[in-house]
Design a protein around this motif. Structure first.
Motif, PDB file in Angstrom:
ATOM      1  N   THR A  91       0.756  -1.172  -0.052  1.00 30.22           N
ATOM      2  CA  THR A  91       0.018  -0.079  -0.063  1.00 30.22           C
ATOM      3  C   THR A  91       0.942   1.251  -0.039  1.00 30.22           C
ATOM      4  O   THR A  91       2.034   1.173   0.275  1.00 30.22           O
ATOM      5  CB  THR A  91      -0.902   0.165   1.066  1.00 30.22           C
ATOM      6  N   ILE A  92       0.261   2.292  -0.294  1.00 26.32           N
ATOM      7  CA  ILE A  92       1.074   3.799  -0.536  1.00 26.32           C
ATOM      8  C   ILE A  92       1.636   3.809   1.105  1.00 26.32           C
ATOM      9  O   ILE A  92       2.494   4.254   1.225  1.00 26.32           O
ATOM     10  CB  ILE A  92       0.104   4.736  -1.043  1.00 26.32           C
ATOM     11  N   GLY A  93       0.797   3.567   2.125  1.00 25.44           N
ATOM     12  CA  GLY A  93       1.138   3.879   3.269  1.00 25.44           C
ATOM     13  C   GLY A  93       2.375   3.228   3.780  1.00 25.44           C
ATOM     14  O   GLY A  93       3.280   3.617   4.390  1.00 25.44           O
ATOM     15  N   ASP A  94       2.516   1.792   3.641  1.00 24.32           N
ATOM     16  CA  ASP A  94       3.656   1.057   3.745  1.00 24.32           C
ATOM     17  C   ASP A  94       4.619   1.580   2.905  1.00 24.32           C
ATOM     18  O   ASP A  94       5.945   1.493   3.274  1.00 24.32           O
ATOM     19  CB  ASP A  94       3.297  -0.366   3.225  1.00 24.32           C
ATOM     20  N   ILE A  95       4.719   1.816   1.497  1.00 29.86           N
ATOM     21  CA  ILE A  95       5.923   2.411   0.806  1.00 29.86           C
ATOM     22  C   ILE A  95       6.288   3.741   1.484  1.00 29.86           C
ATOM     23  O   ILE A  95       7.585   3.762   1.508  1.00 29.86           O
ATOM     24  CB  ILE A  95       5.284   2.767  -0.601  1.00 29.86           C
ATOM     25  N   LEU A  96       5.512   4.384   2.012  1.00 30.75           N
ATOM     26  CA  LEU A  96       6.081   5.931   2.439  1.00 30.75           C
ATOM     27  C   LEU A  96       6.732   5.472   3.962  1.00 30.75           C
ATOM     28  O   LEU A  96       7.601   6.354   4.366  1.00 30.75           O
ATOM     29  CB  LEU A  96       4.931   6.815   2.743  1.00 30.75           C
ATOM     30  N   THR A  97       6.088   4.814   4.705  1.00 28.10           N
ATOM     31  CA  THR A  97       6.851   4.155   5.926  1.00 28.10           C
ATOM     32  C   THR A  97       8.013   3.553   5.946  1.00 28.10           C
ATOM     33  O   THR A  97       8.854   3.602   7.027  1.00 28.10           O
ATOM     34  CB  THR A  97       5.930   3.623   7.163  1.00 28.10           C
ATOM     35  N   GLU A  98       8.103   2.590   4.946  1.00 24.03           N
ATOM     36  CA  GLU A  98       9.360   1.978   4.705  1.00 24.03           C
ATOM     37  C   GLU A  98      10.675   2.646   4.899  1.00 24.03           C
ATOM     38  O   GLU A  98      11.495   2.136   5.862  1.00 24.03           O
ATOM     39  CB  GLU A  98       9.496   1.122   3.456  1.00 24.03           C
ATOM     40  N   PRO A  99      10.795   3.571   4.216  1.00 26.76           N
ATOM     41  CA  PRO A  99      12.179   4.265   4.760  1.00 26.76           C
ATOM     42  C   PRO A  99      12.263   4.798   5.893  1.00 26.76           C
ATOM     43  O   PRO A  99      13.417   4.844   6.536  1.00 26.76           O
ATOM     44  CB  PRO A  99      12.351   5.509   3.726  1.00 26.76           C
ATOM     45  N   LEU A 100      11.252   5.352   6.554  1.00 29.01           N
ATOM     46  CA  LEU A 100      11.219   5.728   8.082  1.00 29.01           C
ATOM     47  C   LEU A 100      11.816   4.723   8.958  1.00 29.01           C
ATOM     48  O   LEU A 100      12.695   4.743   9.826  1.00 29.01           O
ATOM     49  CB  LEU A 100      10.049   6.397   8.344  1.00 29.01           C
ATOM     50  N   THR A 101      11.082   3.503   9.067  1.00 32.33           N
ATOM     51  CA  THR A 101      11.359   2.617   9.823  1.00 32.33           C
ATOM     52  C   THR A 101      12.601   1.888   9.636  1.00 32.33           C
ATOM     53  O   THR A 101      13.373   1.456  10.519  1.00 32.33           O
ATOM     54  CB  THR A 101      10.455   1.386   9.739  1.00 32.33           C
ATOM     55  N   LEU A 145      10.950  12.280  -0.026  1.00 28.59           N
ATOM     56  CA  LEU A 145      10.913  13.438   1.090  1.00 28.59           C
ATOM     57  C   LEU A 145      10.840  12.727   2.420  1.00 28.59           C
ATOM     58  O   LEU A 145      10.841  13.559   3.277  1.00 28.59           O
ATOM     59  CB  LEU A 145       9.703  14.330   0.761  1.00 28.59           C
ATOM     60  N   ALA A 146      10.503  11.725   2.608  1.00 31.99           N
ATOM     61  CA  ALA A 146      10.241  11.005   4.028  1.00 31.99           C
ATOM     62  C   ALA A 146      11.387  11.417   5.054  1.00 31.99           C
ATOM     63  O   ALA A 146      11.072  11.524   6.217  1.00 31.99           O
ATOM     64  CB  ALA A 146       9.869   9.516   3.896  1.00 31.99           C
ATOM     65  N   LEU A 147      12.571  11.323   4.698  1.00 38.08           N
ATOM     66  CA  LEU A 147      13.728  11.471   5.516  1.00 38.08           C
ATOM     67  C   LEU A 147      14.130  12.847   5.292  1.00 38.08           C
ATOM     68  O   LEU A 147      15.235  13.092   6.156  1.00 38.08           O
ATOM     69  CB  LEU A 147      14.783  10.601   5.110  1.00 38.08           C
ATOM     70  N   SER A 148      13.497  13.707   5.142  1.00 38.68           N
ATOM     71  CA  SER A 148      13.859  15.215   4.866  1.00 38.68           C
ATOM     72  C   SER A 148      15.179  15.329   4.361  1.00 38.68           C
ATOM     73  O   SER A 148      16.024  15.815   4.971  1.00 38.68           O
ATOM     74  CB  SER A 148      13.799  15.701   6.262  1.00 38.68           C
TER      75      SER A 148
END
Length: 299
Positions: free
Chosen positions: A116-126, A174-177
């Motif tokens: 899901t898009i949510g998982d795609i965006l959280t993956e680099p953060l986690t 952009l997830a990791l700024s």
């Protein structure tokens, strides 16, 4: 104070500095090594967009891959914020990921179709140590930044258009700024109207966050729209660089002139004139290349 400390405290210092970069791919099975880049030098300042333009095979994607640690550095150096990153090991590259991110060309293959898009965006953060709950809470803000609705997080990539998928890819970058994004032909797979909207999004994000871009493209019109400065690559060498208005408005090198003449215009008469001028420039360039080849053969 070290040079890295000086670069980190001087806002005028380059964020990315490429100096005399050589990239040579080894040959195999009777093939000679391929010299993809030759003594390439350029820099990108904080909050700036540098357009890297050239035709297919010019070496522009190789330069982006070298910055990302995906192409071998055979000579010269790549420095980020004063630190030499030319030959970092895997651990060093992982640590650098929070500062340097990438947006690839194809919005269809760059997103995992089963996530899901949510998982795609959280993956680099986690992956970079952010707790799962905190990562999930950031997804809405990332989607808002690229003008997608919050309910997009629960959907799969196949439910979105090409332009929307590229917005998702930008949100992931952009997830990791990051402080630098390498955009490799990031709009070339999109239709013209969608291109314009995504380019405006890149500009808007830069104005809001101060992120710098190395914007790789074959299209001078794209470079003109987003870049502060331009570097033109031809056969692995930079043949012209400078402020965007100067390079795209009054190019000096025949190759840059040829790229400009290749851009279509709506007036048929002007288009024919540009085609004739491009043919003339092609003939000049072919003659120069032949002379250069003859000179090398004589050495």
């Amino acid at each position: 104070m070290t040079s890295a400390d000086s670069a980190a405290t001087d806002p005028a210092a380059p964020l990315l500095e490429v100096t005399d970069l050589d990239v040579i791919y080894p040959g195999g099975r009777g093939r000679s090594p391929f010299h993809a880049l030759r003594t390439v030098s350029l820099d990108v300042r904080p909050g700036e967009t540098v357009g890297l333009v050239g035709e297919s095979g010019s070496g522009k994607t190789t330069l982006g891959r070298a910055v990302l640690g995906l192409a071998p550095v055979s000579g010269g150096s790549i420095r980020f914020d004063g630190q030499d990153i030319s030959r970092l090991d895997r651990r060093g590259r992982r640590a650098l990921a929070k500062d340097i991110q990438v947006v690839f060309q194809d919005p269809y293959s760059s997103l995992n179709p089963s996530m899901t898009i949510g998982d795609i965006l959280t993956e680099p953060l986690t992956a970079n140590g952010v707790a799962a709950g905190d990562a999930a809470s950031r997804v809405g803000g990332l989607l808002e930044r690229v003008h997608l609705p919050a309910d997009a997080a629960a959907r799969l990539p196949r439910e979105f258009s090409g332009g929307q998928r590229q917005r998702i890819a930008i949100a992931r970058a952009l997830a990791l700024s990051p402080r630098l994004i390498v955009a490799d032909e990031a709009v070339s797979a999109l239709d013209l109207s969608t291109q314009a909207k995504v380019l405006e999004l890149f500009i808007e994000i830069q104005e809001a966050t101060g992120v710098a871009y190395l914007f790789i493209t074959h299209d001078l019109a794209v470079v003109r729209h987003v870049s502060h400065r331009v570097a033109v690559l031809y056969h692995g060498e930079i043949v012209e660089q400078g402020e965007t208005a100067a390079v795209t408005g009054d190019p000096e090198h025949p190759y840059t002139q040829r790229l400009f003449m290749a851009a279509p215009v709506p007036d048929p008469d002007r288009q024919e004139q540009r085609r004739a001028e491009r043919r003339r420039l092609l003939a000049i360039q072919a003659e120069q290349d032949a002379q250069a080849g003859a000179g090398l053969g004589a050495l």
